[in-house]
Enzyme design. Structure first.
Site, PDB file in Angstrom:
ATOM      1  N   LYS A 188      67.656 -12.178   4.521  1.00  0.00           N
ATOM      2  CA  LYS A 188      67.037 -12.672   5.766  1.00  0.00           C
ATOM      3  C   LYS A 188      66.564 -11.432   6.512  1.00  0.00           C
ATOM      4  CE  LYS A 188      67.219 -13.618   9.742  1.00  0.00           C
ATOM      5  NZ  LYS A 188      66.258 -12.951  10.680  1.00  0.00           N
ATOM      6  N   GLU A 264      77.006  -2.616   9.303  1.00  0.00           N
ATOM      7  CA  GLU A 264      76.492  -1.362   9.865  1.00  0.00           C
ATOM      8  C   GLU A 264      75.895  -1.735  11.214  1.00  0.00           C
ATOM      9  OE1 GLU A 264      74.003   0.397   6.853  1.00  0.00           O
ATOM     10  OE2 GLU A 264      75.668   0.433   5.436  1.00  0.00           O
ATOM     11  N   CYS A 298      69.422   3.786  14.317  1.00  0.00           N
ATOM     12  CA  CYS A 298      70.826   3.600  14.721  1.00  0.00           C
ATOM     13  C   CYS A 298      71.559   4.921  14.770  1.00  0.00           C
ATOM     14  CB  CYS A 298      71.511   2.659  13.754  1.00  0.00           C
ATOM     15  SG  CYS A 298      71.544   3.309  12.082  1.00  0.00           S
ATOM     16  N   GLU A 400      74.005   1.252  24.147  1.00  0.00           N
ATOM     17  CA  GLU A 400      72.912   1.600  23.228  1.00  0.00           C
ATOM     18  C   GLU A 400      71.595   1.079  23.807  1.00  0.00           C
ATOM     19  OE1 GLU A 400      72.434  -0.674  19.549  1.00  0.00           O
ATOM     20  OE2 GLU A 400      72.319   1.238  18.480  1.00  0.00           O
TER      21      GLU A 400
HETATM   22  P1  NAD Z   1      69.991  -7.786  15.567  1.00  0.00           P
HETATM   23  O1  NAD Z   1      71.474  -7.778  15.431  1.00  0.00           O
HETATM   24  O2  NAD Z   1      69.392  -8.427  16.741  1.00  0.00           O
HETATM   25  O3  NAD Z   1      69.314  -8.496  14.311  1.00  0.00           O
HETATM   26  C1  NAD Z   1      69.559  -8.063  13.002  1.00  0.00           C
HETATM   27  C2  NAD Z   1      69.350  -9.238  12.063  1.00  0.00           C
HETATM   28  O4  NAD Z   1      70.341 -10.216  12.320  1.00  0.00           O
HETATM   29  C3  NAD Z   1      68.004  -9.928  12.222  1.00  0.00           C
HETATM   30  O5  NAD Z   1      67.544 -10.299  10.938  1.00  0.00           O
HETATM   31  C4  NAD Z   1      68.356 -11.148  13.046  1.00  0.00           C
HETATM   32  O6  NAD Z   1      67.475 -12.231  12.877  1.00  0.00           O
HETATM   33  C5  NAD Z   1      69.722 -11.483  12.500  1.00  0.00           C
HETATM   34  N1  NAD Z   1      70.585 -12.259  13.384  1.00  0.00           N
HETATM   35  C6  NAD Z   1      70.627 -12.226  14.742  1.00  0.00           C
HETATM   36  N2  NAD Z   1      71.581 -13.067  15.189  1.00  0.00           N
HETATM   37  C7  NAD Z   1      72.159 -13.635  14.096  1.00  0.00           C
HETATM   38  C8  NAD Z   1      73.212 -14.580  13.905  1.00  0.00           C
HETATM   39  N3  NAD Z   1      73.876 -15.103  14.924  1.00  0.00           N
HETATM   40  N4  NAD Z   1      73.534 -14.925  12.637  1.00  0.00           N
HETATM   41  C9  NAD Z   1      72.898 -14.379  11.586  1.00  0.00           C
HETATM   42  N5  NAD Z   1      71.880 -13.491  11.708  1.00  0.00           N
HETATM   43  C10 NAD Z   1      71.525 -13.106  12.944  1.00  0.00           C
HETATM   44  O7  NAD Z   1      69.553  -6.252  15.427  1.00  0.00           O
HETATM   45  P2  NAD Z   1      68.077  -5.660  15.536  1.00  0.00           P
HETATM   46  O8  NAD Z   1      67.635  -5.775  16.942  1.00  0.00           O
HETATM   47  O9  NAD Z   1      67.250  -6.247  14.451  1.00  0.00           O
HETATM   48  O10 NAD Z   1      68.325  -4.114  15.168  1.00  0.00           O
HETATM   49  C11 NAD Z   1      68.706  -3.158  16.111  1.00  0.00           C
HETATM   50  C12 NAD Z   1      70.222  -2.983  16.075  1.00  0.00           C
HETATM   51  O11 NAD Z   1      70.626  -2.697  14.756  1.00  0.00           O
HETATM   52  C13 NAD Z   1      70.695  -1.819  16.907  1.00  0.00           C
HETATM   53  O12 NAD Z   1      71.885  -2.187  17.555  1.00  0.00           O
HETATM   54  C14 NAD Z   1      70.996  -0.743  15.871  1.00  0.00           C
HETATM   55  O13 NAD Z   1      71.931   0.220  16.248  1.00  0.00           O
HETATM   56  C15 NAD Z   1      71.482  -1.556  14.737  1.00  0.00           C
HETATM   57  N6  NAD Z   1      71.335  -0.835  13.469  1.00  0.00           N
HETATM   58  C16 NAD Z   1      72.443  -0.295  12.889  1.00  0.00           C
HETATM   59  C17 NAD Z   1      72.318   0.444  11.714  1.00  0.00           C
HETATM   60  C18 NAD Z   1      73.509   1.094  11.040  1.00  0.00           C
HETATM   61  O14 NAD Z   1      73.358   1.588   9.933  1.00  0.00           O
HETATM   62  N7  NAD Z   1      74.680   1.120  11.667  1.00  0.00           N
HETATM   63  C19 NAD Z   1      71.061   0.596  11.131  1.00  0.00           C
HETATM   64  C20 NAD Z   1      69.956   0.030  11.772  1.00  0.00           C
HETATM   65  C21 NAD Z   1      70.098  -0.695  12.939  1.00  0.00           C
HETATM   66  O1  6OD Z   2      69.921   6.100   5.366  1.00  0.00           O
HETATM   67  C1  6OD Z   2      70.553   5.040   5.280  1.00  0.00           C
HETATM   68  O2  6OD Z   2      71.044   4.653   4.208  1.00  0.00           O
HETATM   69  C2  6OD Z   2      70.769   4.228   6.462  1.00  0.00           C
HETATM   70  N1  6OD Z   2      71.529   3.135   6.293  1.00  0.00           N
HETATM   71  C3  6OD Z   2      70.164   4.555   7.623  1.00  0.00           C
HETATM   72  C4  6OD Z   2      70.310   3.842   8.818  1.00  0.00           C
HETATM   73  C5  6OD Z   2      69.474   4.066   9.856  1.00  0.00           C
HETATM   74  C6  6OD Z   2      69.573   3.312  11.047  1.00  0.00           C
HETATM   75  O3  6OD Z   2      68.632   3.018  11.772  1.00  0.00           O
END
Ligand code: NAD
Ligand code: 6OD
Length: 496
Positions: A188, A264, A298, A400
């Site tokens: 998804k 993550e 992130c 964040e």
């Molecule tokens: P988000 O949590 O809003 O959405 C991520 C995904 O989850 C989307 O596909 C969304 O449609 C889905 N989703 C949302 N609510 C859901 C639910 N209740 N059930 C199932 N699926 C659901 O995140 P975003 O805005 O897309 O991305 C930004 C966030 O992601 C930031 O907080 C960032 O730090 C984090 N992030 C973390 C990492 C990491 O490696 N730790 C990497 C990239 C992004």
């Molecule tokens: O490099 C990766 O494997 C990884 N998961 C990066 C995450 C970036 C977050 O925005």
């Protein structure tokens, strides 16, 4: 973008990919995908409902117990190498799709997103071929003994839920190891970035990955495809990248069926700059950590702690860096900064810009919306922004933001720097800049984060453990650590 034009439509429809076919939702529901650069309608995305989610999970299950499950490891890994090659062969199509969906500079996607999208298949095919086995000889009262050995089996049907900031990179970072381990997936992607996941369906078909191994359903989170997927009884595990509070919602959704999760999540990452650092390298590195991908990484840094003697000079250098970043069209080589992903996200980032003012910040640079000409005025632009002078209790320093901004604060001792860096509910990544070897190791050992970079940022080796501490995640992926999540171990004990 994977575009299929219906005769009556002016824009493309982006379909779900289920059981090897591109399918529209039976409900006929679609949602708009707009360009973050100029607000243009890029496509209509078919929103999967219960019927499509069910169909996708069933297709994944059938492939698992059918043609995919029947493959030898060498056959499976050959297919994954072919997927990597095919992504590279269609590099420009992936690049165009990723850039259209995100608005990020094409140079960034060319060097990071798309190559990593391909590498995620190759590296994990290599990893599974080289994983060591586990064996024990056990004593028995009759002195004949027994041998124990563990076999790894795929976990089953994996739900992969991905965010929008590095869409192909982060989605394949999960799909690569999941498939390498013999699982099947239902992906998804984020509603903001539906295209490259859909294009990958074409790649899977082209190289002969059996139907149903890779499925894509489009939609939103709560009450839509995301939640329907996590609540489906046919999934065996969920791997998720996104916000911490979404992770909490997913945990609740799978709790009754006790399904494993790999998370993550968010971060509020610190950078620690010691006065003995290589100044230019630190400015360059922190500049990327704060502003790359318009701050939507992130692992990016939103809190920078600088040793006092260097503070004013460092702030001035980072300001110059911020002001050198020109917003513009992704394909323009001079563009240093793309837009944020959506108007909704821009509203959120701008609310923190406003909060910083209210909390008494000194706005070193930025703090608003850049003036853009013509169609670009409809894009999701914000200025790269630097603050000083906020208390650590300010929401701007604690939460964040996920935008091109940071707060800088001076520190006087190593202990103080470590304390400030660790003073957060998150624990994803911390970056340390120092030329003193002993200090680098000493400080690194005290940092409460899953990833600690010394004199670099986002330098990735895919064999290393990746993940967050505290509320930044659950579990580690990368190299053999991915296998811990994507396989199950069964122990066989043979009495001799
Ligand atoms: P988000 O949590 O809003 O959405 C991520 C995904 O989850 C989307 O596909 C969304 O449609 C889905 N989703 C949302 N609510 C859901 C639910 N209740 N059930 C199932 N699926 C659901 O995140 P975003 O805005 O897309 O991305 C930004 C966030 O992601 C930031 O907080 C960032 O730090 C984090 N992030 C973390 C990492 C990491 O490696 N730790 C990497 C990239 C992004
Ligand atoms: O490099 C990766 O494997 C990884 N998961 C990066 C995450 C970036 C977050 O925005």
């Amino acid at each position: 973008m994977s575009q299929v034009l219906m005769p009556s439509q002016k824009v493309a429809t982006i379909f779900n990919f289920i059981g090897g076919e591109f399918v529209a939702a039976t409900s006929g529901k679609t949602f708009d995908k707009r360009s973050p650069v100029d607000g243009r309608l890029l496509g209509l995305v078919s929103e999967a409902g219960e019927a499509e989610v069910d169909r996708a999970v069933n297709a994944a299950r059938a492939a698992l117990t059918g043609p995919w499950g029947a493959l030898e490891m060498a056959e499976r890994t050959e297919l994954l190498y072919a997927v990597a090659s095919e992504i590279n062969r269609r590099f420009d199509a992936f690049l165009q799709a990723e850039v259209a969906d995100t608005g990020k500079p094409a140079s960034l996607a060319r060097h990071i997103d798309i190559p990593r999208g391909a590498a995620n298949f190759k590296i994990f095919a290599d990893v599974v071929k080289n994983v060591p086995g586990e064996f024990f000889r056990t004593d028995t009262p009759d002195r004949q003994g027994a041998i124990n050995y563990a076999i790894r089996v795929p976990k089953g049907v994996i739900a992969v839920i991905a965010p929008w900031n590095l869409p192909l990179l982060l989605m394949t970072w999960k799909v690569g190891p999941a498939l390498a381990c013999g699982n099947t997936v239902v992906v998804k992607p984020s509603e903001e970035t539906p295209s490259t996941a859909t294009l990958l369906g074409e790649v899977m078909t082209a190289v002969g990955v059996p139907k149903g191994v890779y499925n894509v359903i489009h939609g939103f989170g709560p009450g839509s495809a995301g939640e329907l997927l996590t609540r489906h009884p046919g999934i065996d595990a969920v791997t998720f990248t996104g916000e911490t509070r979404t992770g909490a919602a997913i945990m609740k959704a799978v709790a009754d069926r006790v399904r494993p999760v790999s998370f993550e999540l968010g971060g509020k990452n610190a950078g620690i700059v010691f006065a003995d650092c290589d100044f230019d390298a630190a400015v360059e590195g922190m500049g990327r950590a704060v502003f790359a991908n318009c701050g939507q990484v992130c692992l990016g840094t939103e809190r920078v702690y600088v040793e006092r003697p260097l503070f004013e000079r460092f702030v001035a250098a980072l300001k110059a860096k911020a002001e050198s970043l020109k917003p513009g069209r992704p394909e323009d080589a001079k563009t240093g900064l793309g837009p944020l992903i959506s108007q909704e996200h821009r509203t959120k980032v701008l609310s923190y810009y406003e909060q910083a003012r209210k909390d008494g910040a000194t706005v070193v640079t930025g703090g608003g919306i850049p003036k853009m000409e013509g169609e670009l005025a409809r894009g999701c632009w914000v200025e790269p922004t630097i603050w000083t002078g906020l208390p650590e209790s300010s929401a701007v320093v604690r939460e964040e933001i996920f935008g091109p901004c940071c707060h800088l604060r001076p520190f006087d001792t190593e202990e103080e720097a470590v304390r400030l860096a660790n003073d957060t509910r998150y624990g994803l990544a911390t970056t340390i800049w120092t030329t003193k070897l002993a200090r680098a190791h000493r400080v690194a050992a005290k940092i409460e984060a899953g990833i600690i970079w010394v004199n670099c940022w986002f330098l990735r080796d895919l064999r290393t453990p990746f993940g967050g501490s505290k509320q930044s995640g659950i579990g580690r992926e990368g190299g053999v650590h991915s296998l811990e999540f994507y396989t199950e171990l069964r122990n066989v004990c043979v009495k001799l």
